[in-house]
Design a protein around this motif. Structure first.
Motif, PDB file in Angstrom:
ATOM      1  N   TYR A  20       5.178  11.694 -14.471  1.00  0.00           N
ATOM      2  CA  TYR A  20       5.789  11.244 -13.228  1.00  0.00           C
ATOM      3  C   TYR A  20       4.816  10.353 -12.444  1.00  0.00           C
ATOM      4  O   TYR A  20       3.616  10.644 -12.366  1.00  0.00           O
ATOM      5  CB  TYR A  20       6.145  12.432 -12.333  1.00  0.00           C
ATOM      6  N   LYS A  21       5.361   9.314 -11.854  1.00  0.00           N
ATOM      7  CA  LYS A  21       4.597   8.508 -10.910  1.00  0.00           C
ATOM      8  C   LYS A  21       4.672   9.197  -9.552  1.00  0.00           C
ATOM      9  O   LYS A  21       5.758   9.501  -9.056  1.00  0.00           O
ATOM     10  CB  LYS A  21       5.181   7.101 -10.821  1.00  0.00           C
ATOM     11  N   ILE A  22       3.524   9.452  -8.939  1.00  0.00           N
ATOM     12  CA  ILE A  22       3.478  10.144  -7.651  1.00  0.00           C
ATOM     13  C   ILE A  22       3.411   9.104  -6.540  1.00  0.00           C
ATOM     14  O   ILE A  22       2.423   8.371  -6.415  1.00  0.00           O
ATOM     15  CB  ILE A  22       2.265  11.092  -7.563  1.00  0.00           C
ATOM     16  N   VAL A  23       4.468   9.039  -5.744  1.00  0.00           N
ATOM     17  CA  VAL A  23       4.533   8.094  -4.632  1.00  0.00           C
ATOM     18  C   VAL A  23       4.457   8.878  -3.326  1.00  0.00           C
ATOM     19  O   VAL A  23       5.353   9.669  -3.016  1.00  0.00           O
ATOM     20  CB  VAL A  23       5.826   7.257  -4.668  1.00  0.00           C
ATOM     21  N   ALA A  24       3.382   8.685  -2.595  1.00  0.00           N
ATOM     22  CA  ALA A  24       3.194   9.371  -1.315  1.00  0.00           C
ATOM     23  C   ALA A  24       3.650   8.453  -0.184  1.00  0.00           C
ATOM     24  O   ALA A  24       3.170   7.329  -0.055  1.00  0.00           O
ATOM     25  CB  ALA A  24       1.728   9.750  -1.127  1.00  0.00           C
ATOM     26  N   ALA A  25       4.581   8.940   0.613  1.00  0.00           N
ATOM     27  CA  ALA A  25       5.064   8.167   1.760  1.00  0.00           C
ATOM     28  C   ALA A  25       4.114   8.397   2.932  1.00  0.00           C
ATOM     29  O   ALA A  25       4.042   9.488   3.483  1.00  0.00           O
ATOM     30  CB  ALA A  25       6.477   8.605   2.133  1.00  0.00           C
ATOM     31  N   THR A  26       3.344   7.369   3.275  1.00  0.00           N
ATOM     32  CA  THR A  26       2.331   7.533   4.315  1.00  0.00           C
ATOM     33  C   THR A  26       2.037   6.210   5.002  1.00  0.00           C
ATOM     34  O   THR A  26       2.066   5.144   4.363  1.00  0.00           O
ATOM     35  CB  THR A  26       1.026   8.104   3.722  1.00  0.00           C
ATOM     36  N   GLU A  27       1.741   6.297   6.288  1.00  0.00           N
ATOM     37  CA  GLU A  27       1.365   5.088   7.034  1.00  0.00           C
ATOM     38  C   GLU A  27       0.016   4.558   6.581  1.00  0.00           C
ATOM     39  O   GLU A  27      -0.361   3.425   6.895  1.00  0.00           O
ATOM     40  CB  GLU A  27       1.336   5.369   8.546  1.00  0.00           C
ATOM     41  N   LYS A  28      -0.723   5.366   5.807  1.00  0.00           N
ATOM     42  CA  LYS A  28      -2.004   4.928   5.260  1.00  0.00           C
ATOM     43  C   LYS A  28      -1.827   3.944   4.099  1.00  0.00           C
ATOM     44  O   LYS A  28      -2.783   3.329   3.655  1.00  0.00           O
ATOM     45  CB  LYS A  28      -2.812   6.138   4.781  1.00  0.00           C
ATOM     46  N   GLY A  29      -0.626   3.842   3.622  1.00  0.00           N
ATOM     47  CA  GLY A  29      -0.376   2.982   2.470  1.00  0.00           C
ATOM     48  C   GLY A  29      -0.486   1.506   2.802  1.00  0.00           C
ATOM     49  O   GLY A  29      -0.003   1.051   3.844  1.00  0.00           O
ATOM     50  N   ALA A  30      -1.103   0.756   1.928  1.00  0.00           N
ATOM     51  CA  ALA A  30      -1.243  -0.686   2.119  1.00  0.00           C
ATOM     52  C   ALA A  30      -0.028  -1.425   1.576  1.00  0.00           C
ATOM     53  O   ALA A  30       0.208  -2.582   1.913  1.00  0.00           O
ATOM     54  CB  ALA A  30      -2.511  -1.179   1.414  1.00  0.00           C
ATOM     55  N   ARG A  31       0.767  -0.750   0.740  1.00  0.00           N
ATOM     56  CA  ARG A  31       1.906  -1.376   0.092  1.00  0.00           C
ATOM     57  C   ARG A  31       3.206  -1.009   0.822  1.00  0.00           C
ATOM     58  O   ARG A  31       3.432   0.163   1.153  1.00  0.00           O
ATOM     59  CB  ARG A  31       1.989  -0.923  -1.365  1.00  0.00           C
ATOM     60  N   ASN A  32       4.048  -2.001   1.070  1.00  0.00           N
ATOM     61  CA  ASN A  32       5.368  -1.742   1.634  1.00  0.00           C
ATOM     62  C   ASN A  32       6.187  -0.939   0.619  1.00  0.00           C
ATOM     63  O   ASN A  32       6.102  -1.198  -0.588  1.00  0.00           O
ATOM     64  CB  ASN A  32       6.062  -3.074   1.952  1.00  0.00           C
TER      65      ASN A  32
ATOM     66  N   ILE B  97      -4.701  11.926  -5.318  1.00  0.00           N
ATOM     67  CA  ILE B  97      -4.235  11.841  -6.705  1.00  0.00           C
ATOM     68  C   ILE B  97      -2.907  11.097  -6.830  1.00  0.00           C
ATOM     69  O   ILE B  97      -2.386  10.940  -7.931  1.00  0.00           O
ATOM     70  CB  ILE B  97      -4.127  13.232  -7.361  1.00  0.00           C
ATOM     71  N   ALA B  98      -2.360  10.641  -5.705  1.00  0.00           N
ATOM     72  CA  ALA B  98      -1.108   9.880  -5.753  1.00  0.00           C
ATOM     73  C   ALA B  98      -1.332   8.548  -6.463  1.00  0.00           C
ATOM     74  O   ALA B  98      -2.401   7.948  -6.370  1.00  0.00           O
ATOM     75  CB  ALA B  98      -0.584   9.642  -4.343  1.00  0.00           C
ATOM     76  N   ASP B  99      -0.323   8.081  -7.169  1.00  0.00           N
ATOM     77  CA  ASP B  99      -0.407   6.803  -7.864  1.00  0.00           C
ATOM     78  C   ASP B  99      -0.141   5.633  -6.926  1.00  0.00           C
ATOM     79  O   ASP B  99      -0.609   4.520  -7.161  1.00  0.00           O
ATOM     80  CB  ASP B  99       0.620   6.762  -9.006  1.00  0.00           C
ATOM     81  N   ASP B 100       0.620   5.874  -5.880  1.00  0.00           N
ATOM     82  CA  ASP B 100       0.992   4.802  -4.964  1.00  0.00           C
ATOM     83  C   ASP B 100       1.162   5.379  -3.557  1.00  0.00           C
ATOM     84  O   ASP B 100       1.748   6.453  -3.391  1.00  0.00           O
ATOM     85  CB  ASP B 100       2.306   4.163  -5.414  1.00  0.00           C
ATOM     86  N   LEU B 101       0.621   4.681  -2.570  1.00  0.00           N
ATOM     87  CA  LEU B 101       0.792   5.051  -1.163  1.00  0.00           C
ATOM     88  C   LEU B 101       1.741   4.032  -0.558  1.00  0.00           C
ATOM     89  O   LEU B 101       1.397   2.866  -0.403  1.00  0.00           O
ATOM     90  CB  LEU B 101      -0.549   5.044  -0.431  1.00  0.00           C
ATOM     91  N   ALA B 102       2.940   4.474  -0.233  1.00  0.00           N
ATOM     92  CA  ALA B 102       3.992   3.572   0.218  1.00  0.00           C
ATOM     93  C   ALA B 102       4.237   3.748   1.713  1.00  0.00           C
ATOM     94  O   ALA B 102       4.453   4.860   2.191  1.00  0.00           O
ATOM     95  CB  ALA B 102       5.277   3.841  -0.561  1.00  0.00           C
ATOM     96  N   ALA B 103       4.210   2.640   2.428  1.00  0.00           N
ATOM     97  CA  ALA B 103       4.398   2.673   3.886  1.00  0.00           C
ATOM     98  C   ALA B 103       5.740   2.075   4.279  1.00  0.00           C
ATOM     99  O   ALA B 103       6.182   1.079   3.706  1.00  0.00           O
ATOM    100  CB  ALA B 103       3.270   1.916   4.576  1.00  0.00           C
ATOM    101  N   ILE B 104       6.387   2.707   5.260  1.00  0.00           N
ATOM    102  CA  ILE B 104       7.607   2.164   5.852  1.00  0.00           C
ATOM    103  C   ILE B 104       7.197   1.430   7.129  1.00  0.00           C
ATOM    104  O   ILE B 104       6.567   2.026   8.005  1.00  0.00           O
ATOM    105  CB  ILE B 104       8.606   3.287   6.182  1.00  0.00           C
ATOM    106  N   PRO B 105       7.510   0.150   7.269  1.00  0.00           N
ATOM    107  CA  PRO B 105       7.066  -0.609   8.449  1.00  0.00           C
ATOM    108  C   PRO B 105       7.608  -0.018   9.755  1.00  0.00           C
ATOM    109  O   PRO B 105       8.782   0.344   9.836  1.00  0.00           O
ATOM    110  CB  PRO B 105       7.653  -2.002   8.212  1.00  0.00           C
ATOM    111  N   ILE B 106       6.743   0.106  10.732  1.00  0.00           N
ATOM    112  CA  ILE B 106       7.126   0.540  12.080  1.00  0.00           C
ATOM    113  C   ILE B 106       6.914  -0.642  13.017  1.00  0.00           C
ATOM    114  O   ILE B 106       5.780  -1.097  13.201  1.00  0.00           O
ATOM    115  CB  ILE B 106       6.298   1.753  12.542  1.00  0.00           C
ATOM    116  N   ILE B 107       7.985  -1.134  13.601  1.00  0.00           N
ATOM    117  CA  ILE B 107       7.905  -2.336  14.423  1.00  0.00           C
ATOM    118  C   ILE B 107       7.961  -2.007  15.914  1.00  0.00           C
ATOM    119  O   ILE B 107       7.314  -2.643  16.731  1.00  0.00           O
ATOM    120  CB  ILE B 107       9.046  -3.305  14.049  1.00  0.00           C
ATOM    121  N   GLY B 108       8.716  -0.983  16.269  1.00  0.00           N
ATOM    122  CA  GLY B 108       8.901  -0.631  17.681  1.00  0.00           C
ATOM    123  C   GLY B 108       7.743   0.148  18.264  1.00  0.00           C
ATOM    124  O   GLY B 108       6.664   0.258  17.672  1.00  0.00           O
ATOM    125  N   ASP B 109       7.969   0.740  19.433  1.00  0.00           N
ATOM    126  CA  ASP B 109       6.905   1.414  20.174  1.00  0.00           C
ATOM    127  C   ASP B 109       6.634   2.842  19.690  1.00  0.00           C
ATOM    128  O   ASP B 109       5.565   3.381  19.946  1.00  0.00           O
ATOM    129  CB  ASP B 109       7.263   1.457  21.672  1.00  0.00           C
TER     130      ASP B 109
END
Length: 250
Positions: A170-182, A210-222
């Motif tokens: 399995y590819k481990i995708v961590a949803a985090t604001e630390k992620g550099a990738r959208n 140990i995650a394979d990818d750190l994925a960030a969701i863009p936050i535009i508002g306040d």
């Protein structure tokens, strides 16, 4: 609470654990002691069953019968084993999509995530035994019944579960604001486990490492962060979108 929802008495609970009953948690009196109590605590640890020490009054509110300082609350829906789920999904020829919840404790968020995961055709949800939500009647209600339809695996820890998934392709995708990738740039078309963390603490550092990818969701508002159930929905349906496109479906 209905009588069928719990088991009381030290020996009865030990036998229930050994028989493989789906136990959500065991409540024991704060100062419980004795050989049988120690055997129960040891057995619970061996089988990874959550134990919480509570005042005598809390036990008495559940039942006034001779509970001997221990009551086991049964799970509303049976839990599944990850080590059984992983090979079964591959044998079925599926391209697995799992949702791992790290430290999520809010029942409403759990129910909402389960509902979304079920609607999206995810294969399972994975939760740890400690510091986590569990399958309760309230969780089932909040999920609109989805927890009757999507398997939930409860493992010793999030880290153990993620390692097991990673070791099995399995590819481990961590949803985090630390992620550099959208998150839209992450490949969800392969077997994937999406890890979502608690809103207050996020995903643990050990899992992040140990995650394979750190994925960030863009936050535009306040506001600096999304509700975890909303964030999970965004990630899950990005996986759905990519997989449909990969199959040439509209």
């Amino acid at each position: 609470m209905e009588k069928s929802d719990y088991i009381f008495g030290l020996r009865a609970i030990i036998e229930a654990i050994e028989a493989g009953k789906d136990i959500d948690k065991i409540l024991v009196k704060k100062d419980i002691n004795g050989d049988l109590a120690r055997e129960l605590l040891s057995k619970a640890k061996e089988y990874g069953v959550l134990v919480r020490r509570v005042p005598q009054e809390k036990l008495n509110r559940i039942t006034m019968k001779n509970h001997q300082g221990a009551i086991a609350i049964l799970a509303a829906v049976p839990y599944h084993r990850l080590d059984n789920m992983i090979p079964a999904l591959y044998e079925e020829g599926r391209n697995p999509l799992m949702i791992v919840l790290d430290g999520v404790t809010d029942i409403r968020n759990f129910g909402a995530i389960a509902r979304t995961a079920c609607c999206a055709g995810a294969d399972a949800i994975v939760i740890p035994s400690h510091n986590s939500v569990s399958i309760t009647a309230d969780a089932i209600k909040t999920s609109a019944g989805a927890l009757f339809h999507i398997p939930v695996c409860r493992e010793k820890s999030t880290l153990d579960a993620v390692r097991q998934l990673k070791d099995n392709g399995y590819k481990i995708v961590a949803a985090t604001e630390k992620g550099a990738r959208n998150y839209t740039e992450t490949d969800f078309k392969v077997p994937v486990a999406i890890v979502m963390g608690a809103e207050e603490t996020g995903i643990s550092d050990e899992v992040i490492k140990i995650a394979d990818d750190l994925a960030a969701i863009p936050i535009i508002g306040d506001i600096s962060s999304l509700n975890v159930s909303v964030a999970a929905g965004i990630m899950i349906y990005e996986a759905v979108r990519q997989r449909k496109m990969d199959k040439g479906l509209d």
